[in-house]
Scaffold this motif. Structure first.
Motif, short mmCIF file in Angstrom:
data_model
loop_
_atom_site.label_atom_id
_atom_site.label_comp_id
_atom_site.label_asym_id
_atom_site.label_seq_id
_atom_site.Cartn_x
_atom_site.Cartn_y
_atom_site.Cartn_z
N THR A 185 22.42 1.76 10.08
CA THR A 185 21.40 1.87 8.89
C THR A 185 20.38 1.29 9.19
O THR A 185 20.33 0.11 9.75
CB THR A 185 22.27 1.21 7.77
OG1 THR A 185 23.47 1.92 7.53
CG2 THR A 185 21.51 1.35 6.34
N THR A 191 13.93 2.06 12.31
CA THR A 191 14.16 3.11 12.88
C THR A 191 14.94 3.04 13.96
O THR A 191 15.12 3.11 15.21
CB THR A 191 13.09 4.01 13.40
OG1 THR A 191 12.40 3.11 14.32
CG2 THR A 191 12.06 4.46 12.48
N PRO A 192 16.33 2.92 13.56
CA PRO A 192 17.45 2.39 14.47
C PRO A 192 17.99 3.73 15.54
O PRO A 192 17.71 4.87 14.97
CB PRO A 192 18.89 1.94 13.69
CG PRO A 192 18.44 2.52 12.58
CD PRO A 192 17.28 2.75 12.26
N THR A 193 18.40 3.45 16.77
CA THR A 193 18.74 4.56 17.65
C THR A 193 20.22 4.44 17.65
O THR A 193 20.88 3.73 17.21
CB THR A 193 18.11 4.20 19.02
OG1 THR A 193 18.62 2.67 19.44
CG2 THR A 193 16.65 4.13 18.87
N SER A 194 20.55 5.80 18.06
CA SER A 194 22.13 6.19 18.08
C SER A 194 22.73 5.10 18.99
O SER A 194 22.02 4.63 20.03
CB SER A 194 22.18 7.52 18.82
OG SER A 194 23.49 7.76 18.71
N VAL A 195 24.01 4.72 18.90
CA VAL A 195 24.69 3.81 19.50
C VAL A 195 25.97 4.35 20.01
O VAL A 195 26.47 5.17 19.21
CB VAL A 195 24.84 2.33 18.79
CG1 VAL A 195 25.92 1.42 19.59
CG2 VAL A 195 23.71 1.79 18.30
N THR A 196 26.50 4.22 21.26
CA THR A 196 27.73 4.76 21.57
C THR A 196 28.72 3.38 21.94
O THR A 196 28.06 2.79 22.71
CB THR A 196 27.71 5.82 22.94
OG1 THR A 196 26.86 6.69 22.44
CG2 THR A 196 29.09 6.05 23.29
N ASN A 255 14.91 -3.41 11.69
CA ASN A 255 14.80 -2.22 12.64
C ASN A 255 14.87 -1.01 11.49
O ASN A 255 15.70 -0.36 11.25
CB ASN A 255 16.33 -2.36 13.10
CG ASN A 255 16.27 -1.32 14.30
OD1 ASN A 255 15.38 -0.61 14.50
ND2 ASN A 255 17.46 -1.33 14.97
N GLY A 274 31.00 7.42 13.46
CA GLY A 274 30.06 8.61 13.57
C GLY A 274 30.92 9.66 14.13
O GLY A 274 31.47 10.32 13.34
N THR A 328 30.03 7.47 18.44
CA THR A 328 28.65 7.65 18.55
C THR A 328 28.10 7.49 17.08
O THR A 328 28.29 8.42 16.45
CB THR A 328 28.21 8.71 19.46
OG1 THR A 328 28.63 8.76 20.85
CG2 THR A 328 26.65 8.92 19.58
N PHE A 329 27.31 6.76 16.77
CA PHE A 329 26.74 6.51 15.35
C PHE A 329 25.36 6.01 15.50
O PHE A 329 24.86 5.14 16.37
CB PHE A 329 27.63 5.90 14.62
CG PHE A 329 27.75 4.40 14.84
CD1 PHE A 329 27.05 3.10 14.45
CD2 PHE A 329 28.75 4.02 16.00
CE1 PHE A 329 27.08 2.05 14.91
CE2 PHE A 329 28.96 2.69 16.29
CZ PHE A 329 28.14 1.67 16.00
N THR A 330 24.68 5.94 14.27
CA THR A 330 23.32 5.53 14.10
C THR A 330 23.43 4.39 13.14
O THR A 330 23.84 4.82 11.73
CB THR A 330 22.24 6.54 13.63
OG1 THR A 330 22.13 7.54 14.66
CG2 THR A 330 20.82 6.01 13.55
#
Length: 110
Positions: free
Chosen positions: A50, A57-62, A55, A88, A46-48
């Motif tokens: 850059t 304001t990127p959102t967290s990705v799993t 984009n 992450g 799980t990371f956000t």
């Protein structure tokens, strides 16, 4: 090489978090399933990403990095030569909660 042990749980169990400007590398994985049923383990990252102009304001990705099913009473061991990269937080998620299934992860940072 540091390592961590977590038990099988349907809620994500944090194995480790990668420091800023580093990459985590899983190099060893052992799953000791002494529970009464087969268990599927998923290693997630799980990371956000850059921020970019497109984009800001990127959102967290799993992302699922590895999925393994271990039969009841068996022990799965893998030395991962090519390693699994974690950007992450490395989490471990199982399809059932059972403290009789132990997951050991050996990792390093670069």
């Amino acid at each position: 090489m540091p390592s961590v042990v977590v038990t099988a749980n349907t809620s994500p169990q944090t194995a480790f978090t990668v420091p800023t400007n580093k990459i985590g590398k899983i190099k060893f994985l052992e799953i000791d399933n002494q529970s009464a049923s087969d268990i599927t383990i998923t290693i997630t990252d799980t990371f956000t990403p850059t921020a970019t102009v497109g984009n800001p304001t990127p959102t967290s990705v799993t992302v699922d990095r590895k999925v393994i099913t271990v039969k009841t009473g068996e022990n799965y061991t893998e030395k991962i030569d090519g390693y699994i990269e974690i950007l992450g937080t490395c989490n471990v998620v199982a399809d059932t909660t059972d403290s009789a299934c132990k997951i050991t992860i050996g990792y390093d940072f670069e």
